[in-house]
Enzyme design. Structure first.
Site, short mmCIF file in Angstrom:
data_model
loop_
_atom_site.label_atom_id
_atom_site.label_comp_id
_atom_site.label_asym_id
_atom_site.label_seq_id
_atom_site.Cartn_x
_atom_site.Cartn_y
_atom_site.Cartn_z
N ASP A 19 34.09 31.91 40.84
CA ASP A 19 34.89 31.45 42.03
C ASP A 19 34.32 30.19 42.61
O ASP A 19 32.84 29.81 42.30
CB ASP A 19 34.94 32.46 43.09
N CYS A 51 33.45 36.63 40.61
CA CYS A 51 34.12 37.79 41.12
C CYS A 51 33.34 38.93 40.50
O CYS A 51 33.16 39.11 39.48
CB CYS A 51 35.76 37.86 40.45
#
Length: 154
Positions: free
Chosen positions: A59, A52
């Site tokens: 992620d 992120c």
């Protein structure tokens, strides 16, 4: 020494470290072995990782790319290294997905390409990103991606 159609490759057959970022990754191509036929090449990366850009938290996504080659196919080791280069790269889901698609289209000039990026939930909401260059030719079998919608994704 006899020259081969693979002499331009810099990664295959050599030790290669993971690029520090997607900008440092070297994506390579080889000649399409069957240019007179239209067929699908599928690249699947079920353990794609990026960060992120705001929190630095990881992620995860299941990426699936289908393409119909024209003159070129992607060299798989360079593709693996490109995908690994995102592990420490901060970008939103949409940015990662579209950047990968753009890199492949620029390198390969495929007849057709689609990408399905099935992102695992962030804050309880999965964000899936899909894009294709155009409609697939009507006479080519395009298999479903068949990545389940999120229910534990697996």
């Amino acid at each position: 020494m006899t020259e081969t159609p693979y002499d331009h490759l810099t990664l295959l057959g050599h030790a290669a470290s993971q690029p520090a970022s997607p900008a440092d990754a070297r994506l390579e191509r080889v000649a399409n072995p069957a240019p007179a036929r239209q067929y699908i090449v599928r690249l699947t990366c079920p353990e794609f990782t990026s960060l992120c850009p705001l929190t630095g938290q990881p992620d995860f996504a299941h990426m699936m790319i289908d393409y119909i080659p024209r003159d070129w196919i992607v060299e798989s080791k360079s593709f693996k290294l490109l995908m690994a280069s995102y592990r420490n790269h901060g970008a939103f889901h949409e940015a990662c997905t579209m950047e990968i698609a753009a890199k492949l289209v620029a390198l390969l000039d495929p007849v057709w390409l689609r990408i399905g990026a099935y992102w695992y939930p962030r804050g309880g909401i999965p964000i899936d990103v899909f894009w294709q260059t155009s409609n697939a030719p009507p006479d080519v079998w395009v298999p479903n991606q068949e990545v389940p919608s999120y229910r534990g994704r697996g």
